[in-house]
Design an enzyme around this catalytic site. Structure first.
Site, mmCIF file in Angstrom:
data_model
loop_
_atom_site.group_PDB
_atom_site.id
_atom_site.type_symbol
_atom_site.label_atom_id
_atom_site.label_comp_id
_atom_site.label_asym_id
_atom_site.label_seq_id
_atom_site.Cartn_x
_atom_site.Cartn_y
_atom_site.Cartn_z
ATOM 1 N N LYS A 142 0.837 -1.202 0.000
ATOM 2 C CA LYS A 142 0.000 0.000 0.000
ATOM 3 C C LYS A 142 0.867 1.246 0.000
ATOM 4 O O LYS A 142 0.564 2.227 -0.671
ATOM 5 C CB LYS A 142 -0.965 -0.017 1.183
ATOM 6 C CG LYS A 142 -2.070 -1.006 0.919
ATOM 7 C CD LYS A 142 -3.278 -0.863 1.775
ATOM 8 C CE LYS A 142 -4.351 -1.799 1.228
ATOM 9 N NZ LYS A 142 -5.258 -2.314 2.194
ATOM 10 N N LYS A 163 -3.530 -9.134 -7.607
ATOM 11 C CA LYS A 163 -4.746 -9.652 -6.972
ATOM 12 C C LYS A 163 -5.989 -8.857 -7.406
ATOM 13 O O LYS A 163 -5.918 -7.638 -7.560
ATOM 14 C CB LYS A 163 -4.524 -9.503 -5.460
ATOM 15 C CG LYS A 163 -5.651 -9.916 -4.586
ATOM 16 C CD LYS A 163 -5.357 -9.591 -3.128
ATOM 17 C CE LYS A 163 -5.684 -8.153 -2.788
ATOM 18 N NZ LYS A 163 -5.983 -7.887 -1.380
ATOM 19 N N LYS A 200 -10.875 -4.835 -4.210
ATOM 20 C CA LYS A 200 -11.938 -3.825 -4.135
ATOM 21 C C LYS A 200 -11.406 -2.458 -4.528
ATOM 22 O O LYS A 200 -12.136 -1.597 -4.977
ATOM 23 C CB LYS A 200 -12.445 -3.714 -2.690
ATOM 24 C CG LYS A 200 -13.193 -4.906 -2.188
ATOM 25 C CD LYS A 200 -13.544 -4.712 -0.713
ATOM 26 C CE LYS A 200 -13.337 -5.990 0.059
ATOM 27 N NZ LYS A 200 -12.931 -5.871 1.409
HETATM 28 P P1 TYM Z 1 -10.465 -8.200 2.999
HETATM 29 O O1 TYM Z 1 -11.746 -7.502 3.268
HETATM 30 O O2 TYM Z 1 -9.441 -7.490 2.190
HETATM 31 O O3 TYM Z 1 -10.749 -9.585 2.311
HETATM 32 C C1 TYM Z 1 -11.682 -10.497 2.868
HETATM 33 C C2 TYM Z 1 -11.269 -11.935 2.552
HETATM 34 O O4 TYM Z 1 -11.230 -12.126 1.135
HETATM 35 C C3 TYM Z 1 -9.945 -12.635 0.760
HETATM 36 N N1 TYM Z 1 -9.603 -12.078 -0.558
HETATM 37 C C4 TYM Z 1 -9.284 -12.811 -1.625
HETATM 38 N N2 TYM Z 1 -9.176 -14.139 -1.806
HETATM 39 C C5 TYM Z 1 -8.839 -14.578 -3.042
HETATM 40 N N3 TYM Z 1 -8.595 -13.761 -4.089
HETATM 41 C C6 TYM Z 1 -8.679 -12.420 -3.960
HETATM 42 N N4 TYM Z 1 -8.444 -11.625 -5.001
HETATM 43 C C7 TYM Z 1 -9.041 -11.887 -2.687
HETATM 44 N N5 TYM Z 1 -9.220 -10.631 -2.212
HETATM 45 C C8 TYM Z 1 -9.560 -10.768 -0.912
HETATM 46 C C9 TYM Z 1 -8.993 -12.142 1.851
HETATM 47 O O5 TYM Z 1 -7.824 -12.914 1.922
HETATM 48 C C10 TYM Z 1 -9.864 -12.272 3.085
HETATM 49 O O6 TYM Z 1 -9.851 -13.606 3.585
HETATM 50 N N6 TYM Z 1 -8.024 -7.570 7.330
HETATM 51 C C11 TYM Z 1 -9.000 -8.390 6.638
HETATM 52 C C12 TYM Z 1 -10.335 -8.466 7.362
HETATM 53 C C13 TYM Z 1 -10.204 -8.917 8.767
HETATM 54 C C14 TYM Z 1 -10.064 -10.267 9.205
HETATM 55 C C15 TYM Z 1 -9.974 -10.195 10.626
HETATM 56 C C16 TYM Z 1 -10.010 -11.498 8.538
HETATM 57 C C17 TYM Z 1 -10.198 -8.107 9.858
HETATM 58 N N7 TYM Z 1 -10.071 -8.882 10.999
HETATM 59 C C18 TYM Z 1 -9.833 -11.342 11.402
HETATM 60 C C19 TYM Z 1 -9.860 -12.650 9.316
HETATM 61 C C20 TYM Z 1 -9.772 -12.560 10.734
HETATM 62 C C21 TYM Z 1 -9.242 -7.806 5.252
HETATM 63 O O7 TYM Z 1 -8.970 -6.651 5.030
HETATM 64 O O8 TYM Z 1 -9.819 -8.676 4.377
#
Ligand code: TYM
Length: 330
Positions: A111, A193, A196
């Protein structure tokens, strides 16, 4: 029953990557695990958000969780910002994290590389808040996509460090990363990747995209000029991504898809992937609309908050006792 916890950040619209890498697995685990799934909205404010949009994205995420198959009777669905213990434990764990280990987080480094100004301190410390989300509930397992694995590993280190200093307090969690689909790539830049926050909307499929628009995005996905259908993510990342998407949505193995396509061209494959995405989104969006119309979201979240809140209250009280932050004699 072992406990599992995970969350998604409502910082934009949910993508097909979020579904394939994370949410579809949550759904498959809800029978065999005690599952806690939450909306990580305190994580969303690490970058600037329009308040109305954040609210909408949050409600949409809850509805999409359910439309994807999460059943509030089986899974505890809750909203992070409604439980102040998350930020409380987040601060405590920030105070147990070293600058060096936070600086090593690749997501933060990426980032920083992309966005030179306006990087908040929250973006830097957020893995400690994520560790709090996980350790709060004594989760045994944390299903995530590849990009979040390093953060779960930090949570493990923090749990071990805390337990070592103050005595057994936290379960040391394990990340669970699927073999297929743990990193869905951008359709326009298949070495990056699908995200969003991607600038080019043609690279990302949103779960709320018009299904015909999503199909067009698949048809214009970048592939290569080799013209051979095989699974080779290194040399044919765009094609491998399409095969992964199709396999994840239809449950047919990549091997079997590749066999079916011997002697055929990319155009045929794209048509089939486009149709699979079209069908998947059409069905999902009907369910999503019904959930939004049902008016039940608030009640579901309230119930989930109550259940999660009891655990969070006890855990933070215990942590404060261990740290000498509670001064009452017991
Ligand atoms: P976030 O919101 O970026 O993504 C949510 C979940 O989706 C997965 N993911 C993907 N998997 C495959 N291909 C992709 N292109 C892709 N983009 C996203 C992410 O790996 C994730 O599993 N910090 C975390 C949210 C969070 C969290 C937690 C997760 C906060 N506290 C505690 C687990 C446990 C996040 O920003 O995910």
């Amino acid at each position: 029953m072992k406990r599992m916890l995970s969350g998604v950040k409502p910082s934009g619209r949910l993508t097909l990557g979020n579904y394939i890498g994370a949410i579809r697995h949550f759904v498959s685990y809800q029978e065999d695990y005690e599952l806690f799934i939450f909306i990580a909205n305190m994580h969303a404010i690490t970058v600037q958000n329009d308040p109305q949009e954040l609210k909408k994205n949050t409600r949409d995420l809850i509805a999409l969780y359910m439309a994807c198959g999460l059943d509030p009777e089986k899974t505890t669905l809750f909203l992070q910002s409604d439980l102040p213990q998350h930020t409380e434990l987040g601060w405590i764990l920030t105070c147990h994290s070293y600058m060096g280990e936070l600086q090593r987080m690749t997501q933060y480094k990426d980032k920083c590389a992309k966005q030179e100004t306006g990087i908040t301190a929250g973006l830097f410390t957020y893995p400690a808040l994520m560790a709090a989300d996980i350790l709060m509930y004594d989760a045994d397992y944390v299903p995530v996509g590849v990009d979040q694995k390093q953060h779960v590993e930090l949570a493990r280190n923090l749990a071990e460090r805390f337990n070592h200093r103050y005595g057994d307090t936290f379960i040391v969690p394990e990340p669970v990363v699927a073999e297929v689909g743990a990193k869905i790539m951008s359709l326009q830049n298949p070495t990056k990747k699908m995200s969003k926050s991607e600038n080019n909307p043609k690279g990302t499929i949103d779960l709320l995209d018009e299904p015909s628009v999503a199909r067009k995005k698949i048809m214009s996905a970048i592939t290569d000029s080799l013209g051979i259908i095989q699974y080779d993510p290194e040399n044919q990342p765009g094609l491998a991504n399409l095969l992964t998407i199709l396999s994840s949505l239809t449950n047919e193995s990549i091997d079997s898809i590749v066999k079916r396509y011997q002697g055929k061209g990319y155009g045929d494959l794209k048509k089939e992937v486009g149709q699979a995405v079209y069908d998947f989104l059409s069905e999902l969006q009907v369910k999503y609309q019904a959930i939004i119309a049902s008016g039940k979201i608030d009640e579901i979240i309230q119930n989930g908050n109550e259940k999660a809140g009891k655990i969070a209250y006890k855990k933070v009280a215990k942590v404060k006792r261990k740290l000498g932050l509670s001064i009452q004699k017991r």
